[in-house]
Design a protein around this motif. Structure first.
Motif, PDB file in Angstrom:
ATOM      1  N   GLN B  26      -6.031  13.819  -2.872  1.00 10.14           N
ATOM      2  CA  GLN B  26      -5.947  12.541  -3.564  1.00 10.14           C
ATOM      3  C   GLN B  26      -4.497  12.088  -3.632  1.00 10.14           C
ATOM      4  OE1 GLN B  26      -8.480  10.561  -4.886  1.00 10.14           O
ATOM      5  NE2 GLN B  26      -9.674  11.930  -3.597  1.00 10.14           N
ATOM      6  N   PHE B  27      -4.314  10.823  -3.475  1.00 12.16           N
ATOM      7  CA  PHE B  27      -2.974  10.282  -3.686  1.00 12.16           C
ATOM      8  C   PHE B  27      -2.631  10.415  -5.168  1.00 12.16           C
ATOM      9  CE2 PHE B  27      -1.023   7.263  -0.484  1.00 12.16           C
ATOM     10  CZ  PHE B  27      -1.451   8.022   0.586  1.00 12.16           C
ATOM     11  N   PRO B  28      -1.359  10.538  -5.471  1.00 12.46           N
ATOM     12  CA  PRO B  28      -0.993  10.556  -6.888  1.00 12.46           C
ATOM     13  C   PRO B  28      -1.333   9.199  -7.521  1.00 12.46           C
ATOM     14  CG  PRO B  28       0.960  10.428  -5.490  1.00 12.46           C
ATOM     15  CD  PRO B  28      -0.205  10.664  -4.586  1.00 12.46           C
ATOM     16  N   PHE B  29      -1.884   9.207  -8.710  1.00 13.68           N
ATOM     17  CA  PHE B  29      -2.232   7.961  -9.386  1.00 13.68           C
ATOM     18  C   PHE B  29      -1.962   8.138 -10.869  1.00 13.68           C
ATOM     19  CE2 PHE B  29      -5.710   5.147 -11.184  1.00 13.68           C
ATOM     20  CZ  PHE B  29      -4.968   3.991 -11.030  1.00 13.68           C
ATOM     21  N   GLU B  30      -1.226   7.183 -11.429  1.00 12.49           N
ATOM     22  CA  GLU B  30      -0.833   7.294 -12.829  1.00 12.49           C
ATOM     23  C   GLU B  30      -1.857   6.668 -13.773  1.00 12.49           C
ATOM     24  OE1 GLU B  30       2.939   5.400 -12.348  1.00 12.49           O
ATOM     25  OE2 GLU B  30       3.999   7.281 -12.025  1.00 12.49           O
ATOM     26  N   LYS B  52      -4.426  -5.569 -13.671  1.00  6.06           N
ATOM     27  CA  LYS B  52      -4.298  -4.112 -13.839  1.00  6.06           C
ATOM     28  C   LYS B  52      -4.122  -3.459 -12.466  1.00  6.06           C
ATOM     29  CE  LYS B  52      -9.279  -3.123 -13.853  1.00  6.06           C
ATOM     30  NZ  LYS B  52     -10.392  -2.476 -14.571  1.00  6.06           N
ATOM     31  N   SER B  53      -3.579  -2.259 -12.501  1.00  4.45           N
ATOM     32  CA  SER B  53      -3.324  -1.536 -11.253  1.00  4.45           C
ATOM     33  C   SER B  53      -4.572  -0.762 -10.837  1.00  4.45           C
ATOM     34  CB  SER B  53      -2.160  -0.573 -11.442  1.00  4.45           C
ATOM     35  OG  SER B  53      -2.495   0.407 -12.404  1.00  4.45           O
ATOM     36  N   PHE B  54      -4.529  -0.256  -9.592  1.00  2.00           N
ATOM     37  CA  PHE B  54      -5.659   0.533  -9.089  1.00  2.00           C
ATOM     38  C   PHE B  54      -5.145   1.631  -8.166  1.00  2.00           C
ATOM     39  CE2 PHE B  54      -5.809  -1.344  -4.798  1.00  2.00           C
ATOM     40  CZ  PHE B  54      -5.067  -2.498  -4.990  1.00  2.00           C
ATOM     41  N   ALA B  55      -6.002   2.620  -7.951  1.00  2.16           N
ATOM     42  CA  ALA B  55      -5.619   3.746  -7.093  1.00  2.16           C
ATOM     43  C   ALA B  55      -5.628   3.300  -5.637  1.00  2.16           C
ATOM     44  CB  ALA B  55      -6.582   4.901  -7.292  1.00  2.16           C
ATOM     45  N   THR B  56      -4.870   4.000  -4.826  1.00  5.33           N
ATOM     46  CA  THR B  56      -4.674   3.594  -3.426  1.00  5.33           C
ATOM     47  C   THR B  56      -6.000   3.395  -2.693  1.00  5.33           C
ATOM     48  OG1 THR B  56      -2.549   4.708  -3.332  1.00  5.33           O
ATOM     49  CG2 THR B  56      -3.635   4.286  -1.234  1.00  5.33           C
ATOM     50  N   PHE B  57      -6.954   4.261  -2.945  1.00  4.21           N
ATOM     51  CA  PHE B  57      -8.190   4.169  -2.164  1.00  4.21           C
ATOM     52  C   PHE B  57      -9.344   3.526  -2.930  1.00  4.21           C
ATOM     53  CE2 PHE B  57      -5.609   7.084   0.155  1.00  4.21           C
ATOM     54  CZ  PHE B  57      -5.784   6.631   1.457  1.00  4.21           C
ATOM     55  N   THR B 263       9.895   1.539  -6.694  1.00  9.48           N
ATOM     56  CA  THR B 263       9.690   0.105  -6.894  1.00  9.48           C
ATOM     57  C   THR B 263      10.307  -0.309  -8.223  1.00  9.48           C
ATOM     58  OG1 THR B 263       7.600   0.401  -5.752  1.00  9.48           O
ATOM     59  CG2 THR B 263       7.931  -1.701  -6.886  1.00  9.48           C
ATOM     60  N   TYR B 271       3.427  -2.112 -14.947  1.00  2.97           N
ATOM     61  CA  TYR B 271       4.140  -2.383 -13.701  1.00  2.97           C
ATOM     62  C   TYR B 271       4.453  -3.871 -13.617  1.00  2.97           C
ATOM     63  CZ  TYR B 271       1.924   2.066 -12.440  1.00  2.97           C
ATOM     64  OH  TYR B 271       1.489   3.352 -12.417  1.00  2.97           O
TER      65      TYR B 271
END
Lengths: 795, 286
Positions: B26-30, B52-57, B263, B271
């Motif tokens: 899994q990609f790192p996700f905060e 809102k943010s989301f996970a890469t996948f 970033t 963010y």
């Protein structure tokens, strides 16, 4: 204290004796001097033990096989021993200075197993040196290797504290250092580029090599100029007894070595290696309409050495190395016709003169030349003119060295000397010419000369029976542009005996006046091209200090060395690339503006090494637990991050086993924690007010947190090799090597790739709107199972 | 130089042996967080994008990430002035049609029932810096742009120059012309451009300075291609955070080349960026 002064040499000796507080009062001592050589080839044996059997007082030979041992007058039983050789013993009455040259015979396998002379191996507990690894060349050649090509660098990369980073690459990473932080010496000359074929093969032809020693810490004062390691490689001198040849034919290259005596006093060695991978790849490199595009790749190495012994005291050595990679390409399908060539490689030349100045003093005087050059030439042939553009990156060194070994008595081994180097750096030269114009027009030529001068002195002192010390100091002055950098570099190593175990510690300070801007397929953007630049007024030298402590013991009966070492290294003023930098080669900009300076690095870890140098079953087990961090003011918001080659665990098991008289088996299993990479920690859309896009454009963005926040999967691989030894009908030694690289076909990660797509639609001719997105993560593996075969014959 | 292609090709062939392999990591996700984007200037009513943010996948579309039920508070000099109202496409706007005032600082506090609170760092609206004189003319087949302005010497200032227009045939898409790197060659290197159009005042030191940029005429489209036959020249006085954001974007390498820098964000707990500027615009009738 009684000093016998007979001439200027001994007067000098007396001064040194006084200065080195060597106030040992001796009754009547005499000095035995001589060389220790291989009986069959006449090759000097380096680090061979020479000692008095009764007292075990002794010394070791230097890099020329010379020894000097001062002992009390009377009956002496002189012994000498060296790894893989039968030991030597001689009784003599010592009543004057004496010269004894010792020739050692190679031990047969049975003798190796049975005989176990005390102090036959170089015992860890005997010396102050630590963080030093010397692999016998036979062991290096038996390590299974990619394409079946014996590879010195890849063998050392399997030892603790050393790795090559990406699988298949040749640059060594030592104790958290970078490839540019290794001082690689070939017969005393600096080698800048160590790799062929973009790192798959090292430039060192093992057939031409006699000895290689890697120093990772506790650097003696005689070495300087790099932060992380010294790899001191010696070429064979050539057989002084008889002419012999060796031919090796492999999958991608062939080697031929010939050496022998010219007369009683002179011997030579010639070794060449070339490859034919370009021919194998020719179908892939030829294409275009009507096959009018042709490309050819080639590489070669050439080693030569000539030795002349004037007498027992004086010798002259001339050595030469030249090696290049070449890629040529022609395109006849277009106007103008384009012919290009890219050439990169090294030339080194060394002239050394040695003289036994007195029984206790050995002098070495050296003149070196070293050049690394990467050059691209593009020729465009028009109907009415021809344009030629040349891009090149060059570094040249011309150096003079004088080193003196002085052995006043068995309690001291003093070395001192001086080095002067003239450096010429031309990291980025662009020249162009057209038949329309006269001569070349140089449009870009950063030519930076620099001078370096160093003085050093060190003494290997036996303070007591259980405490030995190597204390030294190196002073360096580096002048570049209008800037002077002075570097006082203290070095100290200590050995305490705790029973039969040696407790060792060391401290060394190093300064490096050169930076590597790019290597391999790195930020230079051109595979194979290295761009070396000097420290300047704006980009200061790299500095590092390292402290190490460890414990070790040799078990001579088992031919076994075991050691555990911990180290801490602090680096300052290291550089990195500005994130936006993509290419230095041929770039018109000033490189100083494209690098981050003032970086700090810390590397620390623990190394375990179990090494059996000979025996039916030999090899080693290496494990490293390490941390390697960097910090730059303008990278990662000034926060510390794991360095690109940070590996928490790194392990290797290398085994060579003689299955029978005709078959040898070897295997190497390696494991390393995955390398760190930078991945986004979040994703979001910018719904407008983006700087570069108008309101309404929904641009997905990735949010990156700290640098190197993720680990690739671990690397591991097993390589195996079978060697079938045979005698030809004419009685020549021949062997077939059958190898499997990556025997269980592990796909070790090279890089990760996120493949993403987006579909936009326009409704009723309106603005494009995002309809769907897709993402897929793939990991690209590297170098699957690769069989190899090679044939070697000696005659 | 095809040889470079061959060189790279050869390196790839040798690595030939690369193959795609399954990778389940899994990609790192905060975790999901509030994302804010706003650019504040005295010429526009305050508005801010909240999502809102989301996970890469997580294959989410923009509409699935909107937060219309968020509470967005606007503070002026640390005093709450109003709660913004949601309009559409992620934007919350000032119901009082408040326009930021130069010299005052503004920040937002955003809360949502399912997410942690987020708060932007205070941004102060920079002083107005007028374009003193301006000329845009043809010279020897090339278009030349001359302008000057006076830097305030009492503080560190940051500037962005833009030369842009709207293309009606591309749905009012804005086309930006970036300035050549040699725009400020007459100045010290500290004034060199980042992102082709942004610089700080190190080399100006409170002076009035005349600049000149040459554009090749083939870059300029025919007048009829520009909406209303106009293009614009803008001199923005931007906040330090605005400059920092652009500097980091400028340092971001192309995918596959180098390591991306962190970033920039000035949103605590979330963010995005809330940035301030003030600009002077010259309209060029073609």
């Amino acid at each position: 204290m009684r000093i016998k002064v007979t001439d200027w040499k001994n007067r000098f000796t007396g001064i040194i004796l006084f200065l080195s507080h060597c106030s040992i009062v001796v009754a009547q001592t005499h000095t035995i001097t001589g060389y220790v050589t291989d009986a069959a080839t006449g090759e000097a044996l380096i680090q061979a033990n020479v000692y008095q059997a009764q007292s075990y007082k002794g010394t070791t030979t230097n890099e020329y096989g010379f020894y000097s041992l001062s002992l009390p007058a009377g009956e002496v039983t002189l012994k000498s021993a060296y790894v893989g050789y039968q030991s030597y013993m001689r009784y003599l009455q010592l009543h004057s200075d004496t010269t004894i040259h010792i020739s050692l015979d190679l031990a047969t396998m049975d003798e190796v197993v049975v005989t176990a002379p005390k102090a036959g191996d170089e015992l860890l507990q005997n010396n102050t040196r630590m963080s030093t690894i010397r692999l016998p060349m036979q062991q290096i050649e038996s390590v299974p290797a990619l394409f079946g090509e014996p590879d010195l660098l890849k063998a050392y990369a399997l030892t603790p504290g050393v790795s090559t980073g990406v699988e298949g690459s040749a640059g060594l990473l030592v104790r958290g250092g970078t490839p540019d932080q290794n001082l690689i010496l070939l017969d005393g000359a600096t080698v800048y580029n160590v790799a062929h074929l973009f790192g798959f093969v090292s430039i060192f032809n093992t057939d031409a090599l006699k000895n290689a020693e890697l120093i990772k810490g506790g650097f003696p004062a005689r070495y300087g100029g790099r932060l992380s390691s010294v790899l001191d490689i010696s070429m064979k001198e050539g057989n002084t007894e008889k002419a012999e040849s060796e031919l090796g034919v492999g999958l991608i290259s062939s080697r031929y070595t010939i050496n022998g005596p010219i007369n009683e006093k002179t011997s030579y060695l010639l070794a060449g290696r070339t490859n034919y991978i370009g021919l194998l790849l020719l179908p892939l490199l030829t294409g275009g309409s009507g096959n009018q595009e042709v490309a050819l790749y080639n590489m070669y190495d050439f080693n030569a050495k000539l030795n002349h012994r004037f007498n027992d005291q004086q010798q002259l050595y001339l050595s030469l190395y030249a090696g290049n990679d070449y890629l040529g390409a022609s395109d006849f399908s277009q106007n103008p016709v384009e012919r290009s060539r890219f050439l990169w490689g090294n030339v080194t030349g060394t002239m050394r003169y040695t003289n036994v100045l007195s029984p206790k003093m050995f002098g070495k005087f050296m003149l070196n030349y070293s050049q690394y050059r990467a050059g691209l030439r593009v020729k465009e042939v028009y109907t009415n003119k021809t344009d030629v553009t040349r891009l090149s990156s060059i570094v040249r060194d011309l150096s003079m060295k004088a080193d003196i070994d002085f052995l006043p008595n068995p309690a001291h081994y003093i070395r001192f000397g001086a080095t002067g180097i003239y450096h010429q750096y031309q990291p980025n030269v662009t020249r162009s010419r057209s038949t329309d114009t006269d001569g070349f027009e140089t449009t870009n030529n950063f030519n930076t000369p620099a001078g370096e001068f160093a003085l050093y002195a060190e003494d290997d002192i036996s303070l007591t029976k259980w405490w030995k010390l190597n204390a030294g100091f190196r002073g360096v002055a580096f002048a570049v542009e209008d800037e002077w950098y002075l570097s006082p570099e203290p070095r100290i190593s200590s050995r305490f005996l705790l029973g039969n175990w040696a407790l060792k510690s060391s401290y060394s300070y190093m300064q490096q006046h050169i930076h590597l801007l790019a290597g391999g397929s790195g930020p230079a953007g051109v595979p194979g091209s290295d761009i070396w630049v000097p420290a300047t007024a704006n980009v200061p030298p790299q500095r590092a200090w390292q402290a190490a402590a460890g414990i070790g013991k040799s078990f001579p009966k088992q031919h076994l060395d075991i050691s555990v070492e911990g180290y801490y290294k602090k680096m300052n003023d290291v550089i990195d690339f500005l994130a936006s930098t993509s290419s230095f080669f041929g770039n018109n900009g000033n490189w100083e503006e494209r690098v981050e300076t003032g970086g700090e690095g810390t590397a620390y870890g623990l190394e375990f090494f179990l090494h059996r140098k000979r025996g039916r079953l030999n090899g080693w087990l290496a494990y490293t637990l390490s941390w390697n961090n960097r910090r730059f003011e303008r990278i990662n918001n000034g926060r510390t991050y794991p360095a690109a080659y940070d590996r928490r665990h790194d392990a290797a098991v290398v085994l060579n086993y003689r299955l029978g008289k005709k078959v040898d088996f070897s295997a190497a299993w390696v494991y390393a924690t995955g390398s760190p990479i930078t991945l986004p920690t979040a994703n979001y859309y910018n719904y407008g007010n983006n700087i570069n896009f108008p309101v309404g454009y929904h641009s997905p963005q990735e949010h990156y947190g700290s640098r190197n926040n993720f680990r690739m999967p671990d690397n591991h691989r097993l390589d195996i090799n079978f060697t079938f030894n045979k005698k030809t009908r004419k009685g020549r030694d021949a062997k077939w090597n059958l190898g499997l690289y990556n025997a269980y076909n592990r796909a070790n990660p090279l890089f990760l790739q996120v493949r993403q797509g987006a579909t936009y639609v326009s409704i009723d001719g309106g603005p494009l709107e995002l309809e769907s997105v897709s993402k897929r993560l793939t990991l690209h593996g590297f170098l699957p199972l690769l069989p190899s075969i090679s044939y070697n014959i000696k005659y | 130089m095809k040889i470079l292609n061959y060189l790279i090709f050869l390196a790839i062939v040798l690595a030939a042996c690369t193959k795609e392999i399954p990778f389940d990591e899994q990609f790192p996700f905060e975790g999901e967080r509030i994302v804010l984007f706003a650019q504040l200037n005295p010429d526009s009513i305050v508005r801010i994008s909240v999502s809102k943010s989301f996970a890469t996948f997580d294959l989410l579309l923009p509409d699935e990430l909107l937060l219309p039920d968020a509470r967005v508070e606007l503070y002026e000099d640390n005093n709450l002035v109003e709660t913004l109202i949601y309009t559409d496409s992620s934007f919350f706007v000032s119901a009082n049609e408040l326009r930021p005032v130069p010299g005052k600082s503004y920040h937002f506090k955003v809360s949502h029932p399912e997410l942690d609170d987020a708060e932007s760092m205070p941004e102060t609206i920079p002083d107005f810096v007028p374009i003193n004189d301006f000329d845009f003319y043809e010279q020897g087949g090339e278009m030349v742009l001359d302008f000057s302005f006076t830097d305030n010497g009492n503080q560190t200032n940051f500037y962005m120059v833009s030369f842009w227009g709207l293309r009606g045939d591309l749905g009012d898409y804005s086309i930006w012309h970036y300035f050549p790197e040699n725009l400020f060659l007459q100045s010290e290197t500290e004034c060199s451009l980042i992102n082709d159009n942004t610089f700080k005042d190190t080399c100006l030191n409170g002076e009035t300075r005349q600049f000149s940029a040459i554009r090749f005429d083939d870059v300029i489209c025919p007048a009829e291609d520009w909406k209303d036959g106009r293009i614009f020249f803008t001199l923005r006085s931007i906040s330090p955070a605005f400059y920092e954001d652009i500097k980091l974007r400028d340092g971001t390498p192309e995918p596959g080349f180098g390591v991306p820098p962190p970033t920039f964000t000035n949103v605590i707990g979330g963010y995005g960026t809330v940035l301030a500027y003030q600009e002077d615009v010259v309209i060029i009738e073609l």
